[in-house]
Design an enzyme around this catalytic site. Structure first.
Site, PDB file in Angstrom:
ATOM      1  N   GLU A   1      -6.496  10.404 -12.862  1.00 51.53           N
ATOM      2  CA  GLU A   1      -5.297  11.034 -13.407  1.00 51.53           C
ATOM      3  C   GLU A   1      -5.213  12.509 -13.034  1.00 51.53           C
ATOM      4  OE1 GLU A   1      -2.736   9.722 -14.482  1.00 51.53           O
ATOM      5  OE2 GLU A   1      -3.477   7.673 -14.706  1.00 51.53           O
TER       6      GLU A   1
ATOM      7  N   TYR B   1       0.856  14.868 -20.423  1.00 54.71           N
ATOM      8  CA  TYR B   1       0.874  13.621 -19.648  1.00 54.71           C
ATOM      9  C   TYR B   1      -0.522  13.008 -19.550  1.00 54.71           C
ATOM     10  CZ  TYR B   1       0.172  10.441 -15.932  1.00 54.71           C
ATOM     11  OH  TYR B   1      -0.259   9.356 -15.253  1.00 54.71           O
TER      12      TYR B   1
ATOM     13  N   ASP C   1       5.415  11.212 -17.013  1.00 55.31           N
ATOM     14  CA  ASP C   1       5.343  12.018 -15.797  1.00 55.31           C
ATOM     15  C   ASP C   1       6.708  11.998 -15.111  1.00 55.31           C
ATOM     16  OD1 ASP C   1       5.546   9.485 -14.874  1.00 55.31           O
ATOM     17  OD2 ASP C   1       3.982   9.658 -13.363  1.00 55.31           O
TER      18      ASP C   1
END
Length: 454
Positions: free
Chosen positions: A40, A123, A141
């Site tokens: 991520e 996020y 996102d």
DNA sequence: AAATCGGGGTG
DNA sequence: CACCCAGATTT
């Protein structure tokens, strides 16, 4: 149709679609919270295809939180080389050390603890909690905002913070019971594969039937997004200094400061050519004054080098800056005997050109950015500081530049100095360079600039 | 709210 | 060429 019905249609059909169409990605092969976390961070503002090889190498070298926490920072940065946004790498390792100290090496599972990790924002916190632990947290996102703005026909500017909050509330409501892990990834997968920015594949979209944006013919005008400010141009003069004597076969490089642009990355020495006073636009500088400025700057930083000629032009685009680079091949000169000659020649070359330019000609300031500079490498000439009050981008009158070129270097012994090093090809696999300098230095070692015009 | 922070793929 | 990408941090 009712809004609740539209929401349910979306969640059910999107989830079904994802279970058939999900991509096989390296970080999806194991349910490892550390893998999810690393992926991520890498995926922030970065495409999947770009991340895959970086992720595999990174996990191979740092397979656990502990391995990452205990690694030399230099190694972590080297593994990030070319991926961009290098603060992500430093924050990731700092966060790994947080996890070791605060959570015994295990990824925390509560939102405040995850959010408190360096480099983890709204996020990424939602992504980690939902993907790694299947917690019903939204992960909004750019993909998600594009999909939701189209499907629900939301005209709010997605650049506004308030819009992201609105989207998070909506995305949270859409998560089917117990399916946060798959649903959040489905949402992003749809944005990446089907509901794309420019040419969405509405005909194959699993939720096209009740997509308000498509029905209204708005799929190409959503999401609403204010245009980004164009990057400012900068003209920079770069030196490839070829070592002689003890430095034969080596080239001069330096490490950038601890903060700011390309923090702690290595680079070729370079100076900013300030924009012309009238136009305020960056423009190429003629070779003679450019070489004079480069020689003067190197001299002021403690290195005697003779610019031989232009090696190449290059361009490097950042989000907010565009570097136009004039790259000059230089050769190291003997310090004691030839330096005064270099300085004098540099001044003569500059004056000759300055006389032909009107008013305030282009000039230079030291770089990078507003940091003061001095050499700190043992064995190099005395550490000097070109002008502690000089900020990057400030204008200098031509006479000031001449004075700089001729100025006698003085030791300051204070401030954050840049580290200069002579390196050979074998040193490249330990030090992290931005891509532009990686290419230039590799080309140099490959012999690309062996003959230049002077 | 606006700037800063990389690099590359895409139409 | 413009646009945008599985954004966070700083000011």
């Amino acid at each position: 149709m009712g809004l609740q019905e539209q929401k349910q249609h979306f969640s059910v059909n999107l989830l079904d679609w994802y279970m058939v169409n999900r991509r096989d990605l390296p970080w999806r092969r194991h349910n490892n919270p550390y893998f999810t976390w690393v992926s991520e961070i890498m995926l922030q503002q970065t495409r999947v295809d770009t991340v895959i090889p970086y992720f595999n190498r990174f996990i191979g070298n740092f397979p656990t939180v502990q391995a990452l926490a205990e690694a030399p920072e230099e190694d972590v940065l080297k593994n990030w080389e070319g991926l961009g946004y290098y603060s992500r790498a430093r924050n990731l390792q700092a966060a790994a050390r947080q996890v070791m100290e605060l959570h015994g090496g295990e990824m925390p599972q509560d939102k405040p603890a995850v959010f408190a990790l360096k480099g983890v924002g709204p996020y990424t916190a939602g992504a980690i909690l939902s993907i790694a632990f299947n917690q019903p947290q939204p992960a909004v996102d750019g993909n998600v905002m594009r999909v939701l703005s189209r499907y629900f026909l939301i005209d709010e500017d997605i650049m506004k913070g308030s819009t992201r909050v609105l989207m998070e509330e909506l995305a949270g409501e859409l998560i089917p019971e117990g399916r946060a892990r798959d649903f959040n990834q489905a949402l992003m997968e749809l944005g990446a594969l089907v509901c794309t920015p420019k040419a969405p594949h509405c005909l194959t979209c699993p939720v096209m039937e009740q997509c308000s944006g498509r029905i209204a013919g708005r799929e190409l005008t959503l999401p609403v997004k204010t245009k980004a400010k164009p990057p400012r141009p900068e003209q920079r003069l770069v030196a490839i200094v070829e070592g002689r004597g003890a430095h034969r076969g080596q080239v001069l490089v330096r490490q950038r400061p601890d903060t700011g642009l390309l923090a702690r990355m290595w680079e070729l020495p370079h100076v900013l050519a300030a924009p012309a006073a009238a136009s305020k636009k960056a423009a190429p500088l003629a070779d003679e004054p450019a070489m004079a400025l480069l020689a003067g700057s190197l001299w002021a930083e403690g290195f005697a080098a003779r610019p031989e000629g232009l090696a190449t032009h290059a361009e490097h685009v950042f989000s907010h800056i565009v570097w136009s680079l004039q790259v000059y091949k230089c050769t190291e000169q003997d310090q004691s005997s030839e330096l005064p000659l270099i300085a004098a020649e540099a001044r003569a070359a500059y004056d000759a050109q300055a006389a032909t330019r009107e008013g305030t000609a282009s000039s230079s300031a030291v770089s990078p950015e507003s940091d003061t500079m001095h050499s700190s490498e043992p064995g190099t000439p005395n550490a000097q500081n070109i002008a502690t009050s000089l900020n990057d981008g400030e204008m200098l009158a031509p006479s000031d530049v001449s004075d700089l070129v001729l100025s006698t270097p003085t030791l300051t012994g204070k401030g954050d100095g840049l580290t200069y090093r002579w390196i050979g090809p074998e040193d490249m696999d330990k030090m992290a360079f931005p891509n532009i300098f990686l290419k230039l230095i590799s080309s140099y070692f490959a012999g690309a600039y062996d003959q230049v015009n002077d």
